[in-house]
Each structure stands twice: as C-alpha cells, then as structure tokens.
Design an enzyme around this catalytic site. Sequence first.
Site, PDB file in Angstrom:
ATOM      1  N   ARG A  53       0.854  -1.177   0.000  1.00  0.00           N
ATOM      2  CA  ARG A  53       0.000   0.000   0.000  1.00  0.00           C
ATOM      3  C   ARG A  53       0.893   1.230   0.000  1.00  0.00           C
ATOM      4  O   ARG A  53       2.100   1.132   0.116  1.00  0.00           O
ATOM      5  CB  ARG A  53      -1.014   0.001   1.161  1.00  0.00           C
ATOM      6  CG  ARG A  53      -0.686  -0.725   2.419  1.00  0.00           C
ATOM      7  CD  ARG A  53       0.191  -0.037   3.436  1.00  0.00           C
ATOM      8  NE  ARG A  53       0.016   1.385   3.510  1.00  0.00           N
ATOM      9  CZ  ARG A  53       0.978   2.246   3.659  1.00  0.00           C
ATOM     10  NH1 ARG A  53       2.238   1.820   3.735  1.00  0.00           N
ATOM     11  NH2 ARG A  53       0.755   3.515   3.725  1.00  0.00           N
ATOM     12  N   GLY A  54       0.251   2.401  -0.130  1.00  0.00           N
ATOM     13  CA  GLY A  54       1.020   3.631  -0.297  1.00  0.00           C
ATOM     14  C   GLY A  54       1.064   3.951  -1.788  1.00  0.00           C
ATOM     15  O   GLY A  54       1.352   3.066  -2.614  1.00  0.00           O
ATOM     16  N   ALA A  55       0.776   5.211  -2.113  1.00  0.00           N
ATOM     17  CA  ALA A  55       0.563   5.581  -3.520  1.00  0.00           C
ATOM     18  C   ALA A  55       1.737   5.216  -4.441  1.00  0.00           C
ATOM     19  O   ALA A  55       1.544   4.536  -5.462  1.00  0.00           O
ATOM     20  CB  ALA A  55       0.235   7.075  -3.595  1.00  0.00           C
ATOM     21  N   GLN A 201      -1.892   2.337  10.103  1.00  0.00           N
ATOM     22  CA  GLN A 201      -0.616   2.372   9.372  1.00  0.00           C
ATOM     23  C   GLN A 201       0.459   3.113  10.167  1.00  0.00           C
ATOM     24  O   GLN A 201       1.649   2.843  10.001  1.00  0.00           O
ATOM     25  CB  GLN A 201      -0.796   3.060   8.011  1.00  0.00           C
ATOM     26  CG  GLN A 201      -1.585   2.272   6.988  1.00  0.00           C
ATOM     27  CD  GLN A 201      -3.041   2.676   6.975  1.00  0.00           C
ATOM     28  OE1 GLN A 201      -3.600   3.067   7.996  1.00  0.00           O
ATOM     29  NE2 GLN A 201      -3.670   2.584   5.826  1.00  0.00           N
ATOM     30  N   ASP A 242      -2.170  10.981  -1.830  1.00  0.00           N
ATOM     31  CA  ASP A 242      -2.578   9.955  -2.796  1.00  0.00           C
ATOM     32  C   ASP A 242      -3.009  10.546  -4.125  1.00  0.00           C
ATOM     33  O   ASP A 242      -2.984   9.872  -5.158  1.00  0.00           O
ATOM     34  CB  ASP A 242      -3.722   9.112  -2.212  1.00  0.00           C
ATOM     35  CG  ASP A 242      -3.193   8.254  -1.078  1.00  0.00           C
ATOM     36  OD1 ASP A 242      -3.112   8.750   0.063  1.00  0.00           O
ATOM     37  OD2 ASP A 242      -2.817   7.099  -1.345  1.00  0.00           O
ATOM     38  N   ASN A 252      -5.512  12.500   0.952  1.00  0.00           N
ATOM     39  CA  ASN A 252      -4.610  11.602   1.691  1.00  0.00           C
ATOM     40  C   ASN A 252      -5.442  10.779   2.670  1.00  0.00           C
ATOM     41  O   ASN A 252      -6.667  10.922   2.749  1.00  0.00           O
ATOM     42  CB  ASN A 252      -3.523  12.418   2.401  1.00  0.00           C
ATOM     43  CG  ASN A 252      -2.419  11.532   2.953  1.00  0.00           C
ATOM     44  OD1 ASN A 252      -1.913  10.653   2.256  1.00  0.00           O
ATOM     45  ND2 ASN A 252      -2.031  11.732   4.200  1.00  0.00           N
ATOM     46  N   LYS A 253      -4.789   9.948   3.423  1.00  0.00           N
ATOM     47  CA  LYS A 253      -5.453   9.040   4.359  1.00  0.00           C
ATOM     48  C   LYS A 253      -6.456   9.783   5.243  1.00  0.00           C
ATOM     49  O   LYS A 253      -6.191  10.897   5.694  1.00  0.00           O
ATOM     50  CB  LYS A 253      -4.384   8.361   5.215  1.00  0.00           C
ATOM     51  CG  LYS A 253      -4.876   7.351   6.222  1.00  0.00           C
ATOM     52  CD  LYS A 253      -5.792   6.297   5.653  1.00  0.00           C
ATOM     53  CE  LYS A 253      -5.196   5.518   4.504  1.00  0.00           C
ATOM     54  NZ  LYS A 253      -6.190   4.640   3.835  1.00  0.00           N
TER      55      LYS A 253
HETATM   56  O1  MRU Z   1      -4.557   3.188   2.313  1.00  0.00           O
HETATM   57  P1  MRU Z   1      -3.076   3.388   2.210  1.00  0.00           P
HETATM   58  O2  MRU Z   1      -2.330   2.833   3.370  1.00  0.00           O
HETATM   59  O3  MRU Z   1      -2.539   2.937   0.869  1.00  0.00           O
HETATM   60  O4  MRU Z   1      -2.910   4.960   2.259  1.00  0.00           O
HETATM   61  C1  MRU Z   1      -1.641   5.506   2.152  1.00  0.00           C
HETATM   62  C2  MRU Z   1      -1.579   6.949   2.368  1.00  0.00           C
HETATM   63  O5  MRU Z   1      -2.568   7.623   2.527  1.00  0.00           O
HETATM   64  C3  MRU Z   1      -0.231   7.558   2.255  1.00  0.00           C
HETATM   65  O6  MRU Z   1      -0.092   8.624   3.126  1.00  0.00           O
HETATM   66  C4  MRU Z   1      -0.038   8.036   0.824  1.00  0.00           C
HETATM   67  O7  MRU Z   1      -0.296   6.998  -0.068  1.00  0.00           O
HETATM   68  C5  MRU Z   1       1.330   8.549   0.599  1.00  0.00           C
HETATM   69  S1  MRU Z   1       2.527   7.258   0.589  1.00  0.00           S
HETATM   70  C6  MRU Z   1       4.020   7.949   0.258  1.00  0.00           C
END
Ligand code: MRU
Length: 361
Positions: A53-55, A201, A242, A252-253
């Site tokens: 996970r993470g963009a 997370q 994201d 973002n999250k």
């Molecule tokens: O649902 P996730 O864990 O994929 O969400 C991730 C986030 O919101 C991160 O902050 C974002 O992707 C940036 S990662 C460098």
Amino acid sequence: MIVGGESLRPLRPAPEGDALWVIDQRALPHRLHWQRLATPAAVCTAIREMWVRGAPLIGAVAAYGLALQMRADPSDAALSRSAAVLRQARPTAINLAWALDRMQARLRGEAPGRRAARAWAEAAAIAEDDVATNAAIGRHGLPLLQALAARRPGPVQVLTHCNAGWLATVDWGTATSPLYQAQAAGLPVHVWVDETRPRNQGASLTAWELGQAGVPHTLIADNAGGHLMQRGQVDLVIVGCDRVSARGDVCNKIGTYLKALAAHDNGVPFYVAMPLSTLDAGLHDGLAGIPIEERSGRELTHITGRHADGSVVEVQLAPEGTPAANPAFDVTPARLVSGLITERGIVAATEDALRGLGRLP
Ligand code: MRU
C-alpha cells in the site's frame, strides 16, 4: 533503507524476471514476511488487499504486474485488459493509473515479441525513478527542518499521519524522506506518529520504520494531534498524499484534513510531500472529483494484534452487527496547505505554482 544491517526495499524483482517479491505489510510490525507474486492476478490481489500500500508503491508494483502479463501474453488485447484490471485494484491514489499509463505508452510502440523484456525494464525504471524522486523530496524538505531547528534548542517536533515512509514507496518514503535526511545530517528530530485508525498504518508501519531506523518517535492517538499543537509541541506537520488536484487540494489518508485544520488554527506549518506522479493535472476541484475508497466496516468493528503468546489474533471491538462506515481518504483544501514538497522543490499549493513546474496543461 537499512534494517537490521540489511538493505531493504518493499519490493524485490526476481532476477529471472518471472516474479516480484514484496513485503507483506499485513504482517508488520510483528513479522517481516515476503510474498512472491508471479501473475498479474496475484499483483492485483496484493494491491487490493493491501499487502502492499502507499501511492508510489502501488504504482511500481502494478507496473511489474503489467510486466508479468507481457511475459504470459504480450498481445495488445492482453495489455489493455490487464492494465484495466490493475487500474481498478484501488481507486484513490493516482500513481496507480500514472504508472500503468507510462507502461502502456512505452509498450504500445513495441512489437509484441519484445514487450516482455521492455516491460520489465520499464517497471524497474519506474521503481528507480521513485527512489530518486523521494531522495530529492528529502533534500528539498531538509531546509524546513533546519530552519525550525535554528529557532530553539531541542529536537524539531514533527507530526505525521498514516505511513508515507519507505514501506509506502520504493525507498526513502515521501513524508519521511526529510526526516531520514535530517537524521543523516545530525539534526535532531522527534516524530509524533498518528496511529491512523482504522488500519493503523502509523502504529504498525511508521512506528516500525522509524524504530528500525533509530529516529526518535512517539505514537499518539489520532485525536491527540490538535491538543499537542495547542500546547506548542508540534513545530511542523508533514504528510504524504494519494492525489493532488491542479489547484493544490490534497487527498490523503482519512484524518489528514482534521490535522490540517488543527495546524491552521494553531499556526503550525502543514506540508505535503508530493512526488509529481501524484498530481492529477486534469482535475481542478479535489473536493468534488476524487474517488474516495470505501473500505469494509470490519476494519472499524474489529482489530488485529499480537497476543502475549506471540500469536496474531483478531478481536471484535463493537457490538455484534454494528453498522460501520469506512471512507479511507479525505481531501484537505489547498488553502490549508503551507506548501508541497516535490522532487523539483517546494511550491505553493496553487495552480500557478504547479503550472510553474511544467506539469499542468
Ligand atoms: O490506504 P493506504 O495505506 O494505501 O494509504 C496511504 C496513504 O494515505 C499515504 O499517506 C499516501 O499513499 C502517501 S505514501 C508515500
């Protein structure tokens, strides 16, 4: 990053070019467990079910998914079909579509017989570009920390939300990159780590990452950030993103928006670490146009953790049958963002500034 003396990235392409190994983030922080992904379908599952996970990371992993497809069937039809399926794996982070578009643009002009090798090389290039991008974000973000450190003694107090660390990218992380570079420069920092309900997370991943790297940090409940800001215990907020709209709205999250509001109310600078691959140049109003992923209510009603005997168990928190809503992302309006830390430097969260980077039509 170096973990336990070993250089680690969350993805490891098999030298034979027939699979991608990824760290299964569902097992952290209790176990470092690798999964072998050998088919586009397995890659899709790993993204959808958040093994990765993470963009930026899901973009790079999806690129390898398409490369695996080209190995199995390099036809135009397979290329289009597989890209479409991978694109659907998660809706919010635009890096997924960005990476798949880049792969397709590179592969379309290639004869099918040459696509497998070309796809593997392009996926590797996407991964390496991400490393360079994040290192540059760190270099551009470091002066922010240095300026704050010059104001008073003691570590710079940084608050972050979710995990925008190396686990969420190919290396360095985005929001964490300035922190790791500060550490390397001998600049003392302390990080307030939002737990980031409901998937935690922050508690599971960011706390693990920072602990492994020896960066001082303290885990806090998501609701504690505003209180700490009122008491002058936060110098700076840095979060990842994201998807960022052309006018600088930041998705973002879930919970990021509330941190931005609290930061604004308390005069705390609120910065977003943003690789340009996260810009949705075709979207103006981020509040209206970004698809917000709705995840299972079970992420709220239940929680997973390690038992004293070492077993990892899921337990129920809410009364049986409680209805739960679980939007996974929110949008922080550009007016609450002090600046975007990109690989090309820090810019204002405005259309003009983003156009100045040459990324808007
Ligand atoms: O649902 P996730 O864990 O994929 O969400 C991730 C986030 O919101 C991160 O902050 C974002 O992707 C940036 S990662 C460098």
